[in-house]
Design an enzyme around this catalytic site. Structure first.
Site, mmCIF file in Angstrom:
data_model
loop_
_atom_site.group_PDB
_atom_site.id
_atom_site.type_symbol
_atom_site.label_atom_id
_atom_site.label_comp_id
_atom_site.label_asym_id
_atom_site.label_seq_id
_atom_site.Cartn_x
_atom_site.Cartn_y
_atom_site.Cartn_z
ATOM 1 N N GLY A 95 14.147 -14.257 -43.332
ATOM 2 C CA GLY A 95 14.495 -12.846 -43.354
ATOM 3 C C GLY A 95 14.426 -12.200 -44.724
ATOM 4 N N ASP A 131 -0.034 -6.503 -35.057
ATOM 5 C CA ASP A 131 1.360 -6.160 -35.335
ATOM 6 C C ASP A 131 1.524 -5.480 -36.686
ATOM 7 O OD1 ASP A 131 0.721 -9.096 -35.858
ATOM 8 O OD2 ASP A 131 2.435 -8.811 -37.186
#
Length: 479
Positions: free
Chosen positions: A120, A246
């Site tokens: 992350g 994406d």
């Protein structure tokens, strides 16, 4: 008004829960401000300098929130290097909300439901690169996401080696991607697909609301916008590096700056991403890959729109718009403003000559803006002069058909051919200086990035040839 006074809304959260995951940012350790963009601040009507806002770092770091904010990550799928991945999503990006038509997002802000095996986080070097290039593309007049601010930290992040974590506060009119539609199509959630299409029309194409065949018209606009954007990339010498579906914005703007590069020497098949072993996302392959991505989007929309109609738009409109826009841009770069049927051939000849002569792409066009018939300076750029020498002789003949004077032509070209381009060797120097606690080069690069056509005599050190060891490097996806 200060940035911390902004009140945001979260219209995306009005969609069903399958579209997102509510998540809180994970703060970095000992955050500090690296840079802010005064140009991007103008999008929000803020009249106080961003770096004077005492709450800015805490908002970016996730320990404070803007009024109305409810933080979330978005879900999507995508084709990565040609292979479908059924669920991706914001693995390290967290959305804050929307204000003034701009969606605020933190990149590098910690784990989400969609992080998969990632952490992350984003490292400082890639965050500096994204911050600067987002604003540089805006300065070049190319549709792009923007970067409002950048913080660093003392948080350790493991990549090829241990690095420090950072967060970019980035903004865009939309963060919906081609892959968002792919996600719902692959799961046969056609009602969700329709909800998403309606949301995209409301957010990005409001003029289509209530029109007949609005989904088909939406798709047509996406094709047109995407064709124009990739034409701009080719004209300025920008290699995106990771054109996965994406990473493709639904409104056609440039997003997700990973291992990108601006061309040094002109090399048509340059590959900036060393992960791209087969050259799928090479510089010259960007237009056909964009067209391929649009065909994937057409398939994702096929439950809502006739697939044959969409395929015809991809096959005909994309090619026609891309080719006409690219030719227009390149003719302007060459200072050719009159129509001539031989211009396409002249352009192809030029690109071949640049590659054969081994010439820096952007430096050539900026110097061509000064051209008055004396070939010396242009030829001195070349490692091999003969190919460009021959082209310049034909170019001289073509210029006789122009109506503008030499001085008028040069003035036009100075506003088209940037003097300052964010090459990788400059970005690397700025990153190394920041690691030593010196942010000055980041701010200098930001200044020329936002106004790349101006002379900036005090920043001449940023207008230098690329050292040979740095030319057309391949970069890592790791960030």
């Amino acid at each position: 008004m200060k940035f911390s006074d902004l009140k945001v809304t979260t219209p995306y959260l009005e969609l069903p829960p399958l579209f997102y995951d509510i998540v809180e940012p994970t703060p970095l350790h000992k955050p500090y401000l690296i840079a802010t963009s005064p140009a991007c601040v103008k999008l929000f009507g803020i009249d106080e300098p961003l770096d004077l806002d005492g709450q800015l770092i805490d908002i970016i770091n996730g320990t404070e929130k803007l009024q109305g904010s409810k933080t979330f990550a978005m879900c999507y799928a995508g084709h990565q290097f040609g292979y479908f991945v059924p669920r991706l999503g914001d693995g390290r990006a967290i959305n804050l909300g929307k204000v003034n038509g701009q969606n605020l997002q933190l990149k590098g802000s910690g784990l989400t439901l969609y992080s998969r095996e990632g952490d992350g986080r984003a490292v400082k070097r890639s965050s500096i690169r994204e911050f600067l290039m987002s604003e540089a593309m805006y300065g070049l007049g190319i549709e792009t996401s923007r970067a409002l601010a950048l913080i660093g930290s003392q948080t350790d992040v493991a990549r090829e080696q241990w690095e420090k974590g950072a967060i970019v506060l980035r903004v865009s009119p939309t963060w919906i991607r081609f892959g968002t539609f792919e996600y719902f199509k692959s799961r046969r959630k056609y009602d969700m697909l329709e909800n998403l299409a309606d949301y995209v029309i409301e957010e990005s194409f409001p003029e289509l609301k209530d029109q007949e065949e609005r989904y088909f018209k939406m798709f047509t606009k996406i094709v047109h916008n995407s064709a124009k954007t990739v034409a701009c990339w080719q004209s300025v010498g920008f290699n995106h590096g990771v054109m996965n579906t994406d990473n493709m914005s639904i409104d056609g703007r440039t997003i997700d700056y990973g291992p990108y590069a601006m061309l040094d020497d002109y090399e048509a098949n340059y590959i900036c991403n060393h992960t791209d072993m087969e050259g799928r996302y090479s510089f010259s392959n960007q237009p056909p890959i964009m067209q391929w991505n649009l065909s994937i989007l057409a398939n994702a929309l096929s439950p809502l729109v006739n697939i044959i109609k969409m395929e015809k738009v991809v096959e005909k409109d994309f090619v026609n718009i891309y080719e006409s826009e690219y030719l227009r841009l390149m003719k302007n770069k060459m200072g050719l403003f009159e129509e001539d049927e031989e211009d396409v051939a002249l352009l192809k000849w030029l690109l071949g000559s640049l590659e054969s002569s081994v010439v820096d792409y952007s430096r050539f066009f900026r110097l061509l803006s000064h051209y008055d018939g004396d070939k010396t300076a242009l030829l001195e750029l070349c490692e091999y002069q003969q190919p460009l020498q021959e082209w310049l002789e034909s170019y001289d003949t073509r210029l006789t058909k122009e109506k503008l004077s030499c001085q008028e032509r040069s003035k036009q070209m100075f506003g088209i051919n940037p003097k300052y381009v964010l090459k990788n060797h400059l970005l690397q120097q700025a990153i190394e200086k920041e690691e030593a606690g010196d942010f000055s080069m980041i701010n200098d690069l930001l200044k020329v990035a936002l106004d790349p056509f101006f002379e900036h005599e005090e920043l001449e050190y940023l207008n230098v040839p690329t050292p040979k060891t740095y030319k057309n490097l391949k970069l890592s996806c790791s960030s």
